[in-house]
Design a protein around this motif. Structure first.
Motif, short mmCIF file in Angstrom:
data_model
loop_
_atom_site.label_atom_id
_atom_site.label_comp_id
_atom_site.label_asym_id
_atom_site.label_seq_id
_atom_site.Cartn_x
_atom_site.Cartn_y
_atom_site.Cartn_z
N PRO A 35 -3.43 -6.97 -44.68
CA PRO A 35 -3.81 -5.58 -44.96
C PRO A 35 -3.43 -5.17 -46.37
CG PRO A 35 -2.78 -5.76 -42.79
CD PRO A 35 -2.61 -7.10 -43.45
N GLY A 36 -4.36 -4.49 -47.02
CA GLY A 36 -4.12 -4.01 -48.37
C GLY A 36 -4.69 -4.89 -49.46
N CYS B 203 -16.01 -5.12 -44.15
CA CYS B 203 -15.37 -4.26 -45.16
C CYS B 203 -14.90 -2.93 -44.57
CB CYS B 203 -16.34 -3.96 -46.29
SG CYS B 203 -16.53 -5.29 -47.48
N GLU B 204 -15.59 -2.49 -43.52
CA GLU B 204 -15.28 -1.19 -42.94
C GLU B 204 -13.90 -1.15 -42.30
OE1 GLU B 204 -18.93 0.81 -41.06
OE2 GLU B 204 -19.40 -1.33 -40.93
N TYR B 205 -13.35 -2.29 -41.96
CA TYR B 205 -12.05 -2.36 -41.28
C TYR B 205 -10.96 -1.65 -42.07
CZ TYR B 205 -8.19 -4.50 -38.67
OH TYR B 205 -7.07 -4.72 -37.90
N GLU B 206 -11.00 -1.77 -43.40
CA GLU B 206 -10.03 -1.08 -44.25
C GLU B 206 -10.68 -0.02 -45.13
OE1 GLU B 206 -6.33 -3.32 -45.56
OE2 GLU B 206 -7.82 -4.92 -45.61
N HIS C 73 -1.74 -21.02 -35.71
CA HIS C 73 -2.10 -19.61 -35.85
C HIS C 73 -3.38 -19.33 -35.07
CE1 HIS C 73 -3.01 -15.92 -38.57
NE2 HIS C 73 -2.07 -15.62 -37.71
N VAL C 74 -3.39 -18.22 -34.36
CA VAL C 74 -4.59 -17.70 -33.71
C VAL C 74 -4.94 -16.39 -34.41
CG1 VAL C 74 -5.58 -16.76 -31.59
CG2 VAL C 74 -4.09 -18.76 -31.49
N ARG C 75 -6.20 -16.23 -34.80
CA ARG C 75 -6.57 -15.05 -35.56
C ARG C 75 -8.02 -14.68 -35.31
NH1 ARG C 75 -5.23 -19.11 -39.46
NH2 ARG C 75 -7.10 -20.17 -40.24
N GLY C 76 -8.39 -13.51 -35.78
CA GLY C 76 -9.79 -13.12 -35.71
C GLY C 76 -9.96 -11.65 -35.41
N ARG C 77 -11.18 -11.21 -35.62
CA ARG C 77 -11.59 -9.84 -35.28
C ARG C 77 -12.89 -9.92 -34.50
NH1 ARG C 77 -11.98 -7.15 -41.04
NH2 ARG C 77 -9.96 -7.77 -41.90
N GLY C 78 -12.99 -9.10 -33.48
CA GLY C 78 -14.23 -9.06 -32.72
C GLY C 78 -14.58 -10.43 -32.18
N ALA C 79 -15.83 -10.84 -32.46
CA ALA C 79 -16.33 -12.13 -31.98
C ALA C 79 -16.33 -13.17 -33.08
CB ALA C 79 -17.73 -11.96 -31.41
#
Length: 442
Positions: free
Chosen positions: A239-240, A274-277, A365-371
């Motif tokens: 973030p940032g 891009c909308e996430y932040e 590491h497990v990561r991700g957003r949405g699908a």
């Protein structure tokens, strides 16, 4: 050669070895006709697809966790897409928008102005592929700024054309032996929280310091970045990081180009990543999920930037083909009507806890957003990438009838890109198969 003509299953079903006999015969034909440089994840041949399932010539049915690399976000053969495409094909298939234009192209550009981040006046130009769109976005930035330098990042993937190969980070298989590459491309470190341990502002400060010292802000035409890096490993920046880059670009008159080819059209749980932040790019590049499988891509951005290119400076014979535009309008309609952006978030909410609960010291590491989800594998007790383990896991999934993809600079990431419309029961079943494959492989 005749494929299996029985009615396709409505569930995962493995009836033969993978590949089956008909696919194996087709592989032999392929070896005599298709360049060996073109590879495929699965050695099977598909006859139809529906409801998140792929059906092959031997009667096997697979749960699709790949979506043609984030293309069929609305699922396979979505009715609104099929209906619009059929209607357009019956009327005309091509005139070339640069010769005799048509309304569909304008409608797609209007939709992009409405959907993409920011309320500034926007323009769009349509192309055939993500790589072509990225290349044209760089042309726009150079024409508008009068500068030449383009900044990209470690682990980036932007395409296979000459300029986009230069923008892409990974050498094999994308760049090795294909040079020389386009000049004035500069690479800096990005944000990879699992491996660099830095906060977003720290990563951004490091990258921007290097740009200022080694290139000079007044020489930079554009910064090009994937908001979530795709082929590089589904790397989600801390973030940032993105806001800091965007703000630096604004201060220095640099065009901030967001490559949303893989992340766009609901994939990450927002229309655009891009909308996430709250980042509003100067230019946004889209493809893949825009047209549900038909070749279409777009460059959308501030009106002053897109209009800075001289008349005739952007275009192409097939760019914005009317049939592809019809598919895009059907895809956008489906995402809206079926609330697939919300569906993408639901997929992430279900999948991430299950993946994070897997008890193995080979998962780094497990990561991700949405699908748009990823599992990065390492050798036990280290952060050393384990690409061989990933290959075994992927093959086990494929043999069991679940399509998963791999990625990552080090080849050590399993990536999941299910259709946003995937039924809950197929998501559950596919995740169970993946979990079993991981336990088996380790």
């Amino acid at each position: 050669m005749l494929a299996n003509v029985s009615v396709p299953a409505s569930h995962r079903q493995v009836r033969t070895a993978i590949p089956g006999p008909i696919s194996s015969a087709l592989q032999q034909r392929r070896s005599r006709a298709v360049s060996a440089a073109v590879t495929s994840t699965l050695p099977v041949y598909i006859t139809s697809a529906d409801g998140g399932l792929l059906h092959d010539v031997d009667g096997n049915t697979y749960i699709d966790f790949g979506s043609g690399i984030a293309v069929t976000n609305v699922g396979h053969a979505a009715p609104a897409v099929v209906d619009r495409v059929k209607d357009q094909v019956e009327r005309f298939t091509h005139t070339c928008f640069m010769i005799a234009p048509y309304e569909g192209y304008v409608e797609v550009c209007e939709a992009l102005a409405d959907l993409t981040p920011g309320d500034q006046e926007k323009r769009s130009a349509l192309f055939n592929s993500g790589a072509e769109a990225v290349e044209n976005a760089v042309k726009v930035a150079r024409a508008a700024t009068g500068r030449q330098a383009v900044v990209v990042f470690d682990h980036a993937y932007h395409g296979r054309t000459n300029l986009t190969m230069a923008l892409t980070s990974k050498s094999v298989p994308y760049k090795h032996g294909f040079g020389p590459f386009a000049p004035e491309i500069y690479r800096v470190s990005g944000s990879y929280p699992f491996r660099d341990g830095l906060t977003g502002p720290e990563s951004a400060a490091q990258a921007l310091d290097r740009i200022d010292k080694q290139i000079g802000a007044d020489q930079v035409a554009a910064v090009v970045i994937e908001p979530v890096q795709g082929e590089g490993g589904f790397i989600e920046p801390a973030p940032g990081f993105l806001p800091a880059l965007s703000q630096w670009c604004t201060r220095n008159g640099v065009v901030f180009i967001a490559d949303e080819v893989q992340t766009g059209f609901g994939r990450t749980g927002d229309w655009f990543a891009c909308e996430y932040e709250g980042v509003v790019p100067d230019v946004i590049v889209t493809a893949k999920g825009i047209a549900a499988g038909l070749p279409l891509a777009a460059v959308t951005g501030r009106a002053d930037l897109l209009d800075a290119v001289p008349p005739g400076g952007l275009g192409g014979t097939y760019g914005g083909n009317p049939v592809a535009c019809a598919a895009a309008l059907g895809s956008i309609e489906t995402i809206r009507d079926q609330k697939l952006v919300v569906a993408a978030r639901r997929i992430g909410t279900i999948a991430l806890p299950r993946l994070r609960a897997l008890p193995t010291d080979t998962i780094g590491h497990v990561r991700g957003r949405g699908a748009m989800l990823a599992v990065e594998f390492v050798k036990p007790g280290t952060r050393e990438p384990d690409a061989e383990l990933v290959r075994r896991i992927a093959k086990t999934c494929h043999d069991a009838g679940v399509v998963v993809l791999t990625c990552g600079t080090y080849g050590n990431v399993i990536r999941l890109l299910p259709p946003l419309s995937l039924p809950a029961e197929l998501l559950d079943e596919g995740l169970t198969v993946l979990a079993d494959a991981i336990r088996t492989a380790v």
